[in-house]
Write a protein that holds these residues in place. Structure first.
Motif, PDB file in Angstrom:
ATOM      1  N   VAL A 160       0.704  -1.408   0.651  1.00  0.00           N
ATOM      2  CA  VAL A 160      -0.530   0.139  -0.037  1.00  0.00           C
ATOM      3  C   VAL A 160       1.103   1.357  -0.592  1.00  0.00           C
ATOM      4  O   VAL A 160       0.237   2.168  -0.440  1.00  0.00           O
ATOM      5  CB  VAL A 160      -1.086  -0.106   1.447  1.00  0.00           C
ATOM      6  CG1 VAL A 160      -1.758   1.224   1.794  1.00  0.00           C
ATOM      7  CG2 VAL A 160      -1.896  -0.517   0.889  1.00  0.00           C
ATOM      8  N   GLY A 213       2.361   1.737  -3.533  1.00  0.00           N
ATOM      9  CA  GLY A 213       1.036   2.253  -4.417  1.00  0.00           C
ATOM     10  C   GLY A 213       0.673   3.686  -3.520  1.00  0.00           C
ATOM     11  O   GLY A 213       0.986   4.724  -4.428  1.00  0.00           O
ATOM     12  N   VAL A 214       1.214   3.860  -2.587  1.00  0.00           N
ATOM     13  CA  VAL A 214       1.264   5.631  -2.737  1.00  0.00           C
ATOM     14  C   VAL A 214       1.942   6.621  -2.921  1.00  0.00           C
ATOM     15  O   VAL A 214       1.253   7.975  -3.395  1.00  0.00           O
ATOM     16  CB  VAL A 214       0.768   6.152  -0.018  1.00  0.00           C
ATOM     17  CG1 VAL A 214       0.887   7.281  -0.517  1.00  0.00           C
ATOM     18  CG2 VAL A 214       0.078   5.497  -0.015  1.00  0.00           C
ATOM     19  N   LEU A 252       3.872   5.644  -5.537  1.00  0.00           N
ATOM     20  CA  LEU A 252       4.132   5.356  -6.441  1.00  0.00           C
ATOM     21  C   LEU A 252       2.887   6.554  -7.642  1.00  0.00           C
ATOM     22  O   LEU A 252       3.419   7.377  -8.339  1.00  0.00           O
ATOM     23  CB  LEU A 252       3.853   4.204  -7.410  1.00  0.00           C
ATOM     24  CG  LEU A 252       5.480   3.100  -7.209  1.00  0.00           C
ATOM     25  CD1 LEU A 252       4.584   2.407  -7.877  1.00  0.00           C
ATOM     26  CD2 LEU A 252       5.945   3.963  -8.561  1.00  0.00           C
ATOM     27  N   THR A 253       1.934   6.751  -6.220  1.00  0.00           N
ATOM     28  CA  THR A 253       0.773   7.696  -6.985  1.00  0.00           C
ATOM     29  C   THR A 253       0.773   9.336  -6.112  1.00  0.00           C
ATOM     30  O   THR A 253       0.200   9.763  -6.870  1.00  0.00           O
ATOM     31  CB  THR A 253      -0.568   6.747  -7.270  1.00  0.00           C
ATOM     32  OG1 THR A 253      -0.871   6.492  -5.722  1.00  0.00           O
ATOM     33  CG2 THR A 253      -0.125   6.124  -8.169  1.00  0.00           C
ATOM     34  N   GLN A 267       0.835  12.033  -6.263  1.00  0.00           N
ATOM     35  CA  GLN A 267       1.748  13.468  -7.012  1.00  0.00           C
ATOM     36  C   GLN A 267       0.269  14.924  -6.176  1.00  0.00           C
ATOM     37  O   GLN A 267      -0.350  14.295  -5.779  1.00  0.00           O
ATOM     38  CB  GLN A 267       0.946  13.215  -8.213  1.00  0.00           C
ATOM     39  CG  GLN A 267       1.435  12.873  -9.119  1.00  0.00           C
ATOM     40  CD  GLN A 267       2.330  13.185 -10.320  1.00  0.00           C
ATOM     41  OE1 GLN A 267       1.440  13.927 -11.018  1.00  0.00           O
ATOM     42  NE2 GLN A 267       3.035  12.564 -11.156  1.00  0.00           N
TER      43      GLN A 267
END
Lengths: 217, 105
Positions: A70, A73-74, A76-77, A79
């Motif tokens: 998780v 995921g945080v 990598l995204t 922005q």
């Protein structure tokens, strides 16, 4: 109040407050941090309940594996418009009201029904302290449900005459499922050839629809 | 309800985690926030399983085995969900679930 009670209240307060903070915070990075403490508190509750193997598995798989996924995921995204995604006050009020009503119903039904065995914490069973029983139940060497009669088999047959009711088949299904998930996740998240990202030329006429970020859709 | 810890206390904590997860799933706009809500709900179920395994001798093994299955399946679910979210992010440069409306009728 015994030591067990004190430990339960400490762990339960930590778990509950951190779970509430996951919901309340709007920052996704902070929500991941609060989720870490929630999962760790849950594993502490498992240790308190005498389920050592499940607690250790919770720490290893959940805190060590799932939460790292998780957090990846945080990261990598992460922005700027997606870190703080706020919802409007009206939506927040509706969610709060629905949550309070749902918890009220659940808690009231629990307290009213007062489920069986709601006394003090029973002493830990020695045979559950190690994971031998769990392994035997998974592999079918041990009659998994001798008292429960949940398996649909007649109860008056002696335990030796029964087929061993075990969890070998679910164990195998979960194994194959993990393999399928491994392949599927690698297939879904594989590095594709990038879509053409060209520097946006100044529009010749206003009719050409360009994606605002320069991605050709 | 007494102060001594009983099964009801664990079930109340599980209900709290469940409600937190449900509200989290309903109110977050970030797809990964929704995934965190799912994790909370699954943990609530696991707490209930393990508490019943301790308090009810009939389920002394079943509760822990089901808890293990829930943990394993939650790991698989998180992996697939994150793959989907990253794929969506690659294609749309967004993790806002409100923008995932291509299949909307």
């Amino acid at each position: 109040m015994t030591l067990t009670d004190v430990l339960f209240y400490i762990l339960a307060a930590m778990t509950g407050i951190c779970a509430l903070a996951v919901v309340v915070t709007q920052n996704i990075v902070r929500a991941a941090a609060w989720l870490l403490f929630t999962l760790a508190g849950v594993s502490g509750l498992f240790f308190l309940l005498g389920a050592d193997f499940v607690g250790a598995t919770q720490l290893l798989v959940y805190v060590g594996g799932t939460l790292v996924l998780v957090v990846f995921g945080v990261m990598l995204t992460a922005q700027s418009p997606f870190i703080d995604m706020r919802i409007s006050a009206a939506e927040w009020g509706i969610a709060l009201a629905v949550g309070l009503v749902l918890y009220g119903i659940l808690a009231a039904s629990l307290v009213i029904s007062n489920p069986q065995g709601a006394g003090a914490l029973p002493p830990p069973r020695e045979e559950l302290a190690d994971s031998t029983l769990l392994g035997q139940a998974l592999l079918g060497e041990w009659q998994a449900s001798p008292q429960g009669n949940m398996s649909g088999l007649p109860a008056n047959v002696s335990p030796h005459g029964r087929l061993a009711v075990s969890y070998l088949l679910p164990f195998e299904i979960v194994s194959v499922h993990l393999l399928v998930v491994l392949i599927g996740a690698a297939y879904l998240a594989r590095a594709k050839r990038r879509r053409l990202v060209r520097p946006t030329p100044p529009p010749v006429d206003g009719s050409a629809h360009e994606h605002p970020l320069g991605v050709q859709t | 309800m007494t102060l001594t810890v009983g099964l009801t206390h664990f079930l109340l904590l599980g209900a709290l985690l469940f409600v937190c997860g449900a509200v989290c799933m309903a109110s977050k706009r970030n797809a990964i926030g929704i995934l965190m809500g799912v994790e909370l709900v699954l943990n609530a179920a696991t707490i209930n399983f393990v508490a019943f395994a301790r308090y009810n001798p009939i389920f002394q093994v079943e509760g822990q085995i089901f808890a293990l299955f829930v943990i394993v399946l939650a790991a698989a679910e998180a992996a697939i969900a994150l793959a989907i979210v990253l794929n969506f992010y690659n294609n749309h440069l967004s993790v806002d679930v409100d923008t995932a409306e291509e299949l909307k009728g």
